[in-house]
Design a protein around this motif. Structure first.
Motif, PDB file in Angstrom:
ATOM      1  N   GLY A   1     -48.690 -66.976  -1.550  1.00  0.00           N
ATOM      2  CA  GLY A   1     -49.298 -67.899  -0.632  1.00  0.00           C
ATOM      3  C   GLY A   1     -50.785 -68.806  -1.329  1.00  0.00           C
ATOM      4  O   GLY A   1     -51.201 -68.376  -2.403  1.00  0.00           O
ATOM      5  N   ALA A   2     -51.229 -69.561  -0.198  1.00  0.00           N
ATOM      6  CA  ALA A   2     -52.526 -70.242  -0.827  1.00  0.00           C
ATOM      7  C   ALA A   2     -53.549 -69.518  -0.194  1.00  0.00           C
ATOM      8  O   ALA A   2     -54.431 -69.807   0.822  1.00  0.00           O
ATOM      9  CB  ALA A   2     -52.276 -71.839   0.083  1.00  0.00           C
ATOM     10  N   ASP A   3     -53.977 -68.360  -1.097  1.00  0.00           N
ATOM     11  CA  ASP A   3     -55.040 -67.603  -0.578  1.00  0.00           C
ATOM     12  C   ASP A   3     -56.195 -67.172  -1.562  1.00  0.00           C
ATOM     13  O   ASP A   3     -56.652 -66.094  -1.621  1.00  0.00           O
ATOM     14  CB  ASP A   3     -54.580 -66.464   0.422  1.00  0.00           C
ATOM     15  N   LEU A   4     -55.829 -68.004  -2.755  1.00  0.00           N
ATOM     16  CA  LEU A   4     -56.830 -67.408  -3.988  1.00  0.00           C
ATOM     17  C   LEU A   4     -57.875 -68.488  -4.305  1.00  0.00           C
ATOM     18  O   LEU A   4     -57.775 -69.756  -4.206  1.00  0.00           O
ATOM     19  CB  LEU A   4     -55.717 -67.421  -5.366  1.00  0.00           C
ATOM     20  N   VAL A   5     -58.823 -67.872  -4.780  1.00  0.00           N
ATOM     21  CA  VAL A   5     -59.989 -68.828  -5.111  1.00  0.00           C
ATOM     22  C   VAL A   5     -60.001 -68.941  -6.814  1.00  0.00           C
ATOM     23  O   VAL A   5     -59.325 -68.324  -7.537  1.00  0.00           O
ATOM     24  CB  VAL A   5     -61.337 -68.117  -4.653  1.00  0.00           C
ATOM     25  N   ALA A   6     -60.705 -69.559  -7.245  1.00  0.00           N
ATOM     26  CA  ALA A   6     -60.977 -69.678  -8.631  1.00  0.00           C
ATOM     27  C   ALA A   6     -61.366 -68.452  -9.442  1.00  0.00           C
ATOM     28  O   ALA A   6     -62.241 -67.800  -8.729  1.00  0.00           O
ATOM     29  CB  ALA A   6     -61.833 -70.870  -9.071  1.00  0.00           C
ATOM     30  N   GLY A   7     -61.262 -68.188 -10.630  1.00  0.00           N
ATOM     31  CA  GLY A   7     -61.557 -67.075 -11.383  1.00  0.00           C
ATOM     32  C   GLY A   7     -60.566 -66.399 -12.153  1.00  0.00           C
ATOM     33  O   GLY A   7     -59.272 -66.932 -11.868  1.00  0.00           O
TER      34      GLY A   7
ATOM     35  N   ASP B   1     -62.200 -75.032   2.025  1.00  0.00           N
ATOM     36  CA  ASP B   1     -61.894 -75.237   0.673  1.00  0.00           C
ATOM     37  C   ASP B   1     -60.427 -75.082   0.236  1.00  0.00           C
ATOM     38  O   ASP B   1     -59.915 -74.335   0.929  1.00  0.00           O
ATOM     39  CB  ASP B   1     -62.841 -74.329  -0.287  1.00  0.00           C
ATOM     40  N   PRO B   2     -60.107 -75.933  -0.691  1.00  0.00           N
ATOM     41  CA  PRO B   2     -58.769 -75.832  -1.063  1.00  0.00           C
ATOM     42  C   PRO B   2     -58.589 -74.523  -1.653  1.00  0.00           C
ATOM     43  O   PRO B   2     -59.316 -73.937  -2.492  1.00  0.00           O
ATOM     44  CB  PRO B   2     -58.472 -77.012  -1.903  1.00  0.00           C
ATOM     45  N   MET B   3     -57.264 -73.726  -1.771  1.00  0.00           N
ATOM     46  CA  MET B   3     -57.045 -72.345  -2.144  1.00  0.00           C
ATOM     47  C   MET B   3     -55.768 -72.503  -3.044  1.00  0.00           C
ATOM     48  O   MET B   3     -54.789 -73.267  -2.799  1.00  0.00           O
ATOM     49  CB  MET B   3     -57.015 -71.288  -1.413  1.00  0.00           C
TER      50      MET B   3
ATOM     51  N   PHE C   1     -54.774 -63.873 -15.971  1.00  0.00           N
ATOM     52  CA  PHE C   1     -54.603 -65.433 -16.168  1.00  0.00           C
ATOM     53  C   PHE C   1     -56.094 -65.941 -15.276  1.00  0.00           C
ATOM     54  O   PHE C   1     -56.521 -65.121 -14.729  1.00  0.00           O
ATOM     55  CB  PHE C   1     -53.369 -65.906 -15.501  1.00  0.00           C
ATOM     56  N   ASP C   2     -56.162 -67.062 -15.660  1.00  0.00           N
ATOM     57  CA  ASP C   2     -57.546 -67.721 -15.114  1.00  0.00           C
ATOM     58  C   ASP C   2     -57.110 -69.006 -14.221  1.00  0.00           C
ATOM     59  O   ASP C   2     -56.369 -69.988 -14.604  1.00  0.00           O
ATOM     60  CB  ASP C   2     -58.274 -68.282 -16.325  1.00  0.00           C
TER      61      ASP C   2
END
Length: 115
Positions: free
Chosen positions: A55-61, A5-7, A89-90
């Motif tokens: 980096g690109a390692d976060l999920v929504a929330g 999934d994109p992060m 932040f969201d």
């Protein structure tokens, strides 16, 4: 490797408004959305330009960045009213880029959604 999934990508930039320079050496803890208090994801320290890229390692929330402003100012022999700054932040776009700058001085701070 299989499909993932994109992060989201997150970065921050801390500027010391009182000194007129980037705030190097600020410890920043990234808290994730796993519970109400936030789940520590990682801790990093701002570089010589006052920047951190998570980096690109976060999920929504909902996430939080906790800046150790007390440690930063204490290391410079400066008293501060704010021992820490927490920016909540969201992340609503799992593939988005998020830049959360902090403009800092001993008795005030501000932030905005950067680009």
């Amino acid at each position: 490797m299989g499909h993932s999934d994109p992060m989201a990508h997150l970065s921050t930039h801390v500027l010391d408004a009182a000194a007129g320079t980037p705030a190097a050496g600020v410890a920043v803890t990234l808290l994730g959305p796993d519970d109400a208090g936030g789940n520590p994801v990682t801790t990093a320290v701002t570089d010589a330009d006052g920047r951190i890229s998570f980096g690109a390692d976060l999920v929504a929330g909902v996430h939080r960045l906790r800046f150790d402003t007390g440690g930063y100012f204490a290391g410079r022999g400066i008293t501060t009213f704010y021992p820490e700054v927490v920016i909540t932040f969201d992340i609503d776009d799992a593939a988005g880029k998020y830049h959360v700058p902090l403009l800092l001085s001993p008795y005030a701070y501000s932030t905005y959604r950067g680009s």
